[in-house]
Design a protein around this motif. Structure first.
Motif, short mmCIF file in Angstrom:
data_model
loop_
_atom_site.label_atom_id
_atom_site.label_comp_id
_atom_site.label_asym_id
_atom_site.label_seq_id
_atom_site.Cartn_x
_atom_site.Cartn_y
_atom_site.Cartn_z
N VAL A 221 28.35 -22.48 20.47
CA VAL A 221 29.74 -22.72 20.09
C VAL A 221 29.81 -24.12 19.49
CG1 VAL A 221 32.10 -23.09 20.92
CG2 VAL A 221 30.75 -21.16 21.78
N ILE A 222 30.29 -24.23 18.26
CA ILE A 222 30.38 -25.51 17.57
C ILE A 222 31.82 -25.78 17.18
CG2 ILE A 222 29.73 -24.41 15.38
CD1 ILE A 222 28.43 -27.09 14.58
N THR A 223 32.29 -26.98 17.49
CA THR A 223 33.69 -27.32 17.21
C THR A 223 33.82 -28.25 16.00
OG1 THR A 223 33.71 -29.23 18.71
CG2 THR A 223 34.26 -27.07 19.66
N SER A 224 32.75 -28.44 15.25
CA SER A 224 32.81 -29.28 14.05
C SER A 224 33.61 -28.60 12.95
CB SER A 224 31.41 -29.57 13.52
OG SER A 224 30.63 -30.27 14.46
N PRO A 225 34.42 -29.34 12.21
CA PRO A 225 35.08 -28.77 11.03
C PRO A 225 34.07 -28.57 9.91
CG PRO A 225 35.51 -31.11 11.16
CD PRO A 225 34.76 -30.76 12.41
N LEU A 226 34.39 -27.75 8.94
CA LEU A 226 33.46 -27.45 7.86
C LEU A 226 33.11 -28.70 7.05
CD1 LEU A 226 34.72 -24.03 6.43
CD2 LEU A 226 32.98 -24.46 8.18
N PHE A 227 34.01 -29.68 7.02
CA PHE A 227 33.76 -30.86 6.21
C PHE A 227 32.90 -31.90 6.94
CE2 PHE A 227 37.97 -31.27 8.18
CZ PHE A 227 37.85 -32.46 8.87
N TRP A 228 32.43 -31.57 8.14
CA TRP A 228 31.52 -32.44 8.88
C TRP A 228 30.11 -31.96 8.62
CZ3 TRP A 228 32.08 -33.76 14.81
CH2 TRP A 228 31.93 -35.16 14.98
N VAL A 229 29.16 -32.87 8.47
CA VAL A 229 27.81 -32.49 8.06
C VAL A 229 27.13 -31.60 9.09
CG1 VAL A 229 26.58 -34.50 9.02
CG2 VAL A 229 25.74 -33.39 6.92
N THR A 230 27.50 -31.72 10.36
CA THR A 230 26.88 -30.87 11.38
C THR A 230 27.25 -29.40 11.18
OG1 THR A 230 28.69 -31.57 12.83
CG2 THR A 230 26.54 -32.59 13.17
N ALA A 231 28.46 -29.12 10.70
CA ALA A 231 28.84 -27.73 10.42
C ALA A 231 28.01 -27.19 9.27
CB ALA A 231 30.33 -27.63 10.10
N LEU A 232 27.77 -28.02 8.27
CA LEU A 232 26.90 -27.63 7.15
C LEU A 232 25.50 -27.28 7.67
CD1 LEU A 232 26.02 -27.58 4.08
CD2 LEU A 232 25.55 -30.03 4.37
N LEU A 233 24.93 -28.17 8.46
CA LEU A 233 23.55 -27.98 8.92
C LEU A 233 23.42 -26.79 9.87
CD1 LEU A 233 22.50 -31.70 9.52
CD2 LEU A 233 21.88 -30.20 7.61
N TYR A 234 24.38 -26.63 10.77
CA TYR A 234 24.28 -25.51 11.72
C TYR A 234 24.57 -24.18 11.03
CZ TYR A 234 23.20 -27.85 16.08
OH TYR A 234 22.54 -28.53 17.09
N SER A 235 25.41 -24.19 10.00
CA SER A 235 25.62 -22.95 9.23
C SER A 235 24.32 -22.54 8.55
CB SER A 235 26.72 -23.16 8.19
OG SER A 235 27.97 -23.37 8.80
N LEU A 236 23.62 -23.49 7.96
CA LEU A 236 22.33 -23.19 7.34
C LEU A 236 21.29 -22.81 8.38
CD1 LEU A 236 22.19 -26.08 4.69
CD2 LEU A 236 22.74 -23.67 4.28
N ALA A 237 21.33 -23.47 9.55
CA ALA A 237 20.36 -23.16 10.60
C ALA A 237 20.55 -21.74 11.14
CB ALA A 237 20.49 -24.17 11.74
N SER A 238 21.79 -21.27 11.19
CA SER A 238 22.01 -19.90 11.65
C SER A 238 21.39 -18.91 10.69
CB SER A 238 23.51 -19.62 11.83
OG SER A 238 24.18 -19.53 10.58
N MET A 239 21.41 -19.22 9.38
CA MET A 239 20.75 -18.35 8.40
C MET A 239 19.23 -18.42 8.54
SD MET A 239 22.85 -19.28 4.92
CE MET A 239 24.40 -20.18 5.01
N ASP A 240 18.72 -19.61 8.77
CA ASP A 240 17.27 -19.82 8.82
C ASP A 240 16.66 -19.27 10.10
OD1 ASP A 240 14.71 -20.68 8.33
OD2 ASP A 240 15.15 -22.81 8.57
N HIS A 241 17.25 -19.61 11.24
CA HIS A 241 16.63 -19.31 12.53
C HIS A 241 17.22 -18.10 13.25
CE1 HIS A 241 14.90 -23.13 11.65
NE2 HIS A 241 15.97 -23.83 11.97
N GLY A 242 18.35 -17.59 12.75
CA GLY A 242 18.96 -16.45 13.40
C GLY A 242 19.77 -16.78 14.62
#
Length: 523
Positions: A221-242
């Protein structure tokens, strides 16, 4: 620690760069994950599989290409959490373009400045942001295509377009900008931070490190907004690592705990201040978060006592990450699963840290406090169309000046003790607000606290605390000042007093805005 160069180094990478561009690499990973659910959006009561993200991304890339978006162009996404964000992000990357994610709560002035810098070809938004966007877009020499996600006509046209996608050629991942995020840098107006495909790939590989906190079978569960870099990285990580990523921003503490319970989350990624706000309300422990094994806190460094308080509430380990938009995630590793209380951890692989005296620029040895400077393949090439700001933050040797103060111990564990501009000066002594705030937060009736320096004619500054109390609290200002005085040297006492306030001013990402407290002091 390299004793000769006074440089702390992350581990050597245990991976090799793929022979694909980032977009093609992520599409291949999504194909591998297939029908696995990788993202959940409680606000929309919707889940998304890897296959759906991939199919949408290719379709959206084709439509963007039909709108003239190609290598070197820029696409803006200006909205809250949305189930199509990851596909828009990946689709843009697959075009060789950069996806710029903006805060949908920016005022028209900030949006105008950023649009002039970014010069997008296409803008995605929700209808509630259109009144602020339209004046900004109308001032551009070339007005971009505006697609409103909750407007049935324009959105249906975009997602149902039957156009073939053509993979772009001749893209260099080390120079091609894949994402643009906003940052104030170390100070000033919002700037557009460029993030290359190679920057993102290096950061993604850190998720695969043997000591990484998040594993492929986690529910995050991530509470970062989309404009925070952690939301960017975790969105990509969900695609990469499942990893199953549950995106939730702007909700109350109760709602987030309800999501943790409902989703049976194993990891909570959140701002330090938000985690503390939850932990200071014992009435919230009726929720079931028994499967939660780790809380990852970022945004503001937690002192040791605060970290223990949050751990005791959740019954889970609390680990801290350190990062900036300009350097992505810089720390967050541990050795053999151990974490050091009060530390933001070890450097991620390939990252380097140098600690320098902020006045002389001379590098400091182990245990000595100074400004944190970072260097590595995760580091941004600089701010878009802003060479002056780039030169002020990125030096000629490639080091990023963070503006944060801290030190590293002999094992390479990093501790952040404050911001250069937040450090108070009292009769020749430097005083960090983090230590004083931690003591105040240890009081059971204190909900939030922030300490700033109040100008003084002879002592330079007096530390003053602004405190939010829990409902029904009876503690006095004098009692809190005495609590601090009992634990620190005289030059750290709250000579400026304690002021009770109803709330503390915060940014959209949960950081306390100390400049507004200073304005309150002056007025």
């Amino acid at each position: 620690m390299d004793q000769d160069l006074n440089v702390v180094r992350g581990d050597s990478p245990d991976w090799r760069p793929p022979n694909k561009l980032l977009g093609q690499y992520l599409l291949s990973r999504l194909k591998l994950h297939g029908d696995r659910i990788i993202q959940a959006y409680p606000q929309y009561n919707e889940t998304v599989t890897a296959a759906v993200v991939a199919e949408r991304a290719v379709r959206y890339a084709a439509t963007l290409q039909s709108l003239g978006v190609g290598c070197g162009d820029r696409v803006v996404v200006c909205c809250g959490i949305h189930p199509h964000y990851s596909s828009l992000l990946l689709g843009t990357i697959c075009c060789g373009a950069a996806c710029a994610t903006l805060n949908n709560k920016f005022d028209s002035g900030d949006l105008r400045r950023l649009m002039e810098i970014i010069q997008p070809k296409v803008v995605f938004s929700m209808s509630d942001a259109v009144p602020q966007l339209q004046p900004a877009l109308s001032q551009l020499a070339t007005i971009p295509k505006l697609i409103v996600l909750d407007d049935e006509d324009t959105w249906k046209w975009f997602i149902n377009n039957k156009i073939a996608y053509h993979e772009p050629q001749g893209i260099d991942p080390y120079t091609n900008v894949a994402a643009i995020m906003c940052s104030s840098g170390t100070s000033g107006l919002p700037k557009a931070v460029q993030i290359t495909q190679a920057n993102l790939f290096t950061s993604l590989m850190a998720f695969k490190h043997k000591d990484a906190y998040v594993q492929a079978d986690d529910i995050v569960v991530i509470t970062s907004p989309l404009f925070w870099v952690t939301a960017l990285l975790y969105s990509l990580a969900s695609m990469d690592h499942g990893v199953l990523l549950v995106l939730e921003f702007g909700a109350s503490e109760e709602h987030v705990l309800g999501v943790i319970q409902q989703q049976k989350a194993t990891v909570l990624f959140t701002a330090s201040n938000f985690a503390l706000s939850i932990a200071k309300q014992p009435s919230l422990n009726s929720y079931d978060f028994s499967r939660l094994r780790i809380v990852i806190a970022t945004g503001t460094a937690m002192a040791m006592d605060t970290q223990i308080l949050v751990e005791n509430f959740f019954g889970a380990s609390v680990v801290q990450l350190y990062g900036m938009t300009e350097i992505l995630i810089a720390t967050g590793m541990t050795r053999k699963g151990q974490r050091i209380l009060g530390s933001v951890g070890l450097l991620v692989p390939t990252m380097k840290l140098k600690i320098v005296d902020p006045n002389t620029g001379i590098s400091q040895g182990c245990g000595k406090v100074g400004e944190l400077l970072f260097k590595g393949p995760q580091v941004s090439p600089g701010y878009l169309n802003n060479p002056e700001a780039t030169a002020a933050t990125f030096d000629a040797e490639g080091w990023v000046h963070s503006g944060d103060i801290g030190y590293a111990d002999s094992d390479g564990n990093i501790f952040v003790t404050g911001r250069i501009k937040d450090i108070m000066k009292y009769r020749g002594h430097h005083v960090s607000p983090i230590e004083l705030e931690s003591i105040l937060l240890s009081h059971p009736e204190v909900l939030e606290a922030a300490v700033i320096g109040v100008p003084h004619p002879t002592d330079v500054e007096h530390p003053r605390a602004y405190v939010v109390l829990k409902p029904g609290a009876s503690v006095t200002a004098d009692s809190l000042a005495e609590l601090v005085a009992s634990q620190v040297a005289e030059h750290k006492w709250l000579h400026g007093g304690v002021c009770f306030v109803n709330s503390l001013p915060k940014s959209p990402t949960g950081k306390i805005i100390r400049s507004e407290l200073r304005y309150l002091t002056e007025s």
